[in-house]
Design an enzyme around this catalytic site. Sequence first.
Site, PDB file in Angstrom:
ATOM      1  N   THR A  33       0.948  -1.229   0.122  1.00  0.00           N
ATOM      2  CA  THR A  33      -0.066  -0.092  -0.026  1.00  0.00           C
ATOM      3  C   THR A  33       0.806   1.341  -0.005  1.00  0.00           C
ATOM      4  O   THR A  33       0.481   2.308  -0.416  1.00  0.00           O
ATOM      5  CB  THR A  33      -0.687   0.243   1.198  1.00  0.00           C
ATOM      6  OG1 THR A  33      -0.082  -0.377   2.370  1.00  0.00           O
ATOM      7  CG2 THR A  33      -2.321  -0.792   1.275  1.00  0.00           C
ATOM      8  N   ASP A  34       1.902   1.144   0.476  1.00  0.00           N
ATOM      9  CA  ASP A  34       2.822   2.428   0.574  1.00  0.00           C
ATOM     10  C   ASP A  34       3.155   3.049  -0.739  1.00  0.00           C
ATOM     11  O   ASP A  34       3.105   4.350  -0.684  1.00  0.00           O
ATOM     12  CB  ASP A  34       4.305   2.257   1.461  1.00  0.00           C
ATOM     13  CG  ASP A  34       5.198   1.181   0.811  1.00  0.00           C
ATOM     14  OD1 ASP A  34       4.740   0.595  -0.445  1.00  0.00           O
ATOM     15  OD2 ASP A  34       6.310   0.929   1.121  1.00  0.00           O
ATOM     16  N   SER A 122      13.487  -6.635   5.627  1.00  0.00           N
ATOM     17  CA  SER A 122      14.196  -5.257   5.458  1.00  0.00           C
ATOM     18  C   SER A 122      15.501  -5.349   5.684  1.00  0.00           C
ATOM     19  O   SER A 122      15.895  -4.100   6.385  1.00  0.00           O
ATOM     20  CB  SER A 122      13.102  -4.202   5.834  1.00  0.00           C
ATOM     21  OG  SER A 122      11.947  -3.978   5.173  1.00  0.00           O
ATOM     22  N   SER A 123      16.278  -6.349   5.698  1.00  0.00           N
ATOM     23  CA  SER A 123      17.808  -6.142   5.749  1.00  0.00           C
ATOM     24  C   SER A 123      18.348  -4.822   4.955  1.00  0.00           C
ATOM     25  O   SER A 123      19.283  -4.193   5.380  1.00  0.00           O
ATOM     26  CB  SER A 123      18.298  -7.300   5.490  1.00  0.00           C
ATOM     27  OG  SER A 123      18.076  -7.882   4.251  1.00  0.00           O
ATOM     28  N   SER A 124      17.797  -4.899   3.962  1.00  0.00           N
ATOM     29  CA  SER A 124      18.397  -3.612   2.728  1.00  0.00           C
ATOM     30  C   SER A 124      18.112  -2.500   3.533  1.00  0.00           C
ATOM     31  O   SER A 124      19.094  -1.528   3.457  1.00  0.00           O
ATOM     32  CB  SER A 124      17.901  -3.675   1.248  1.00  0.00           C
ATOM     33  OG  SER A 124      16.551  -3.877   1.214  1.00  0.00           O
ATOM     34  N   ASP A 168       9.823   0.885   4.758  1.00  0.00           N
ATOM     35  CA  ASP A 168      10.899  -0.073   5.275  1.00  0.00           C
ATOM     36  C   ASP A 168      11.748   0.892   5.753  1.00  0.00           C
ATOM     37  O   ASP A 168      12.244   0.643   7.112  1.00  0.00           O
ATOM     38  CB  ASP A 168      11.634  -1.039   4.435  1.00  0.00           C
ATOM     39  CG  ASP A 168      10.753  -1.937   3.616  1.00  0.00           C
ATOM     40  OD1 ASP A 168       9.603  -2.097   4.118  1.00  0.00           O
ATOM     41  OD2 ASP A 168      11.114  -2.640   2.649  1.00  0.00           O
TER      42      ASP A 168
END
Length: 382
Positions: A33-34, A122-124, A168
């Site tokens: 949705t973001d 969301s490691s990146s 994120d």
Amino acid sequence: MFESIVKTFTEKYNTTPRIFRSPGRVNIIGEHTDYNEGFVLPGAINKHIWVGIGKRNDNKINLFASDFNELHSFDVTTIQRSSVQWTNYILGVVDQLQKAGYTLTGFNLVIDGDVPVGAGLSSSAAVECAVIYALNELFALHIDKLKMVHMAQKAEHTFAGVQCGIMDQFASMMGKKDHVIKLDCRSLSYEYIPCNLEGYKIVLFNSNVKHNLASTEYNVRRQQCEQGVHMLQQFYPEIKSLRDVNMKMLDEHIAVADPLIYQRCKYVVEENARLLMACDYLTKGNIPALGKKIFESHEGLSKDYEVSCKELDFLVDLVKINPAVAGARMMGGGFGGCTINLVKEDAIEKLIDSVKMIYEKETRLPLTSYIAEIDNGTSEVN
Ligand code: GLA
């Protein structure tokens, strides 16, 4: 982790570092949705990317990743995308800072962490936020947090090639212990909602399916949503994004014209509505009702938005009939990674054991599980 980073840094570079960390995130509801200017409900978690950093007297950038045991060097005056993927999350941030007119000189860096890669946690974004925060402090650039969030997101677009939304990086940078963030991705206004789960906890099941389809399909979904908006603009010129769209508009103008675009847009419109109800339930402490929305979200992600996969569907189906599980769904971009589950605290251990056994037998993949605590965002650690 703190000690081990200091030790590695000192061994590699013969000086002592400053230490920063930035967390991974969960998202209770509001997926995909973001980038449609809708709402999301993420929280930072107690898993972090750690960065040790120190200035050099020349233009060299040394990047060492403990996980890979690899050291790569670059020149700060000639930053471009590298063939070593993990370095791009760092170089992308350096590039953004330079594009915004900030002058950097060389630095040494060590990176480590316990956010599993490719798990939808969301490691990146955690890498990007840790690095931009660290560089901001190291070079005294005085950039505010929101601007850093935008730059970290842009780094992902340009150097990692994923046209991600803002969730994120926002969650990683702005997280607050024991609170989730109700973020309006249109205005970027946000509210911290206490994450009182009334005896339930957030359990993550990592399918260990790595999403190699993820970045291409992610970008395709984005385009499909934009196409839907474009189609509707012919009838309603004031529409800017799916945030402005309702089901009646979709039923009248897209359902027949383009069933696939309809399916995608319908999911997004419904997910926004679900999120608003879910927030209400969370505030009132009605976790079973919140959980129901979470199950519905998975249904939409799987059937309409088609970003799930058979392993994630299997994990959700497995817990659906369990009275100790209020809700479960795939989380993040999709095509692998984790499911998020709201589980009664006293039933967690048994659930993990049984899900692990059944999942591994069925898929022949390992199942890893984590109990996520909601933590603070990016910070320096002393
Ligand atoms: C990825 C992106 C986010 C968001 C989610 C899906 O995590 O980085 O911006 O779009 O997928 O909700």
